[in-house]
Design an enzyme around this catalytic site. Sequence first.
Site, PDB file in Angstrom:
ATOM      1  N   CYS A 157      45.401  34.298  74.401  1.00  0.00           N
ATOM      2  CA  CYS A 157      44.026  34.776  74.145  1.00  0.00           C
ATOM      3  C   CYS A 157      43.138  33.626  73.662  1.00  0.00           C
ATOM      4  O   CYS A 157      41.964  33.544  74.033  1.00  0.00           O
ATOM      5  CB  CYS A 157      44.024  35.909  73.129  1.00  0.00           C
ATOM      6  SG  CYS A 157      44.650  37.455  73.829  1.00  0.00           S
TER       7      CYS A 157
ATOM      8  N   CYS B  16      46.840  35.692  69.785  1.00  0.00           N
ATOM      9  CA  CYS B  16      47.942  34.944  70.402  1.00  0.00           C
ATOM     10  C   CYS B  16      47.408  33.721  71.144  1.00  0.00           C
ATOM     11  O   CYS B  16      46.205  33.598  71.411  1.00  0.00           O
ATOM     12  CB  CYS B  16      48.748  35.853  71.337  1.00  0.00           C
ATOM     13  SG  CYS B  16      48.010  36.063  72.975  1.00  0.00           S
TER      14      CYS B  16
ATOM     15  N   GLU C   4      41.984  41.360  72.936  1.00  0.00           N
ATOM     16  CA  GLU C   4      40.950  40.328  73.054  1.00  0.00           C
ATOM     17  C   GLU C   4      40.623  40.046  74.516  1.00  0.00           C
ATOM     18  O   GLU C   4      39.467  39.921  74.907  1.00  0.00           O
ATOM     19  CB  GLU C   4      41.421  39.018  72.401  1.00  0.00           C
ATOM     20  CG  GLU C   4      41.683  39.101  70.913  1.00  0.00           C
ATOM     21  CD  GLU C   4      43.127  39.456  70.586  1.00  0.00           C
ATOM     22  OE1 GLU C   4      43.706  40.345  71.250  1.00  0.00           O
ATOM     23  OE2 GLU C   4      43.669  38.858  69.652  1.00  0.00           O
TER      24      GLU C   4
ATOM     25  N   GLU D 275      49.344  48.101  77.379  1.00  0.00           N
ATOM     26  CA  GLU D 275      50.702  47.688  77.756  1.00  0.00           C
ATOM     27  C   GLU D 275      51.126  48.349  79.065  1.00  0.00           C
ATOM     28  O   GLU D 275      50.459  49.272  79.556  1.00  0.00           O
ATOM     29  CB  GLU D 275      51.671  48.035  76.611  1.00  0.00           C
ATOM     30  CG  GLU D 275      51.319  47.270  75.339  1.00  0.00           C
ATOM     31  CD  GLU D 275      52.271  47.530  74.180  1.00  0.00           C
ATOM     32  OE1 GLU D 275      53.119  48.447  74.271  1.00  0.00           O
ATOM     33  OE2 GLU D 275      52.152  46.800  73.180  1.00  0.00           O
TER      34      GLU D 275
ATOM     35  N   ASN E  90      44.531  46.835  73.286  1.00  0.00           N
ATOM     36  CA  ASN E  90      45.680  46.350  74.058  1.00  0.00           C
ATOM     37  C   ASN E  90      46.136  47.425  75.032  1.00  0.00           C
ATOM     38  O   ASN E  90      46.122  48.623  74.719  1.00  0.00           O
ATOM     39  CB  ASN E  90      46.816  45.839  73.151  1.00  0.00           C
ATOM     40  CG  ASN E  90      47.281  46.822  72.109  1.00  0.00           C
ATOM     41  OD1 ASN E  90      46.521  47.649  71.635  1.00  0.00           O
ATOM     42  ND2 ASN E  90      48.544  46.737  71.733  1.00  0.00           N
TER      43      ASN E  90
ATOM     44  N   CYS F 266      46.411  41.846  76.024  1.00  0.00           N
ATOM     45  CA  CYS F 266      45.961  41.929  74.625  1.00  0.00           C
ATOM     46  C   CYS F 266      44.534  42.475  74.563  1.00  0.00           C
ATOM     47  O   CYS F 266      43.753  42.338  75.514  1.00  0.00           O
ATOM     48  CB  CYS F 266      45.964  40.546  73.987  1.00  0.00           C
ATOM     49  SG  CYS F 266      47.595  39.847  73.717  1.00  0.00           S
TER      50      CYS F 266
END
Length: 141
Positions: free
Chosen positions: A99, A96, A64, A53, A51, A62
Amino acid sequence: MTMDISSAPLAIKDLFKAALLVREKAHSPYSGFKVGAAIRTAQGQTFTGCNVENSSYGGSNCAERVAIQKAVSETENLEIVEIMVVTDANPPWPPCGLCRQVMVEFGTQIKIYCSSTQGAYAEYTLNELLPNAFTPSNLKK
Ligand code: THU
């Protein structure tokens, strides 16, 4: 059902190791959560992502999706067979919704393994996590 990675097939253990390793690269100073993902393509290649940010929070990605974006940009006609996601949560985090939608673009039959760093993992199909998905086939005229 949660299983333990120590009794998983070698191919799944390898994905776990790759996701565990890349998880350390997470740029997550805002949430404090580190996530690692590893995907295997139909051609047998592995791509990883963590991830990433951003101080403008909406710019975050994310693990993924980072792995998928890397795979798209480095292969032709990406087809994903399986994805491993590792966090230090137990029970392990499922991917999530955003994703899941990005995954289904590259394979409706994807297997998803959600693991804790300690090795407790659950296995799902993408179809279980995203039933009745909107896919590229919906855009066909
Ligand atoms: N995150 C992932 O990388 N993958 C998921 O499936 C769930 C959430 C990240 C996004 C953010 O950096 C942090 O975890 C907390 O939401």
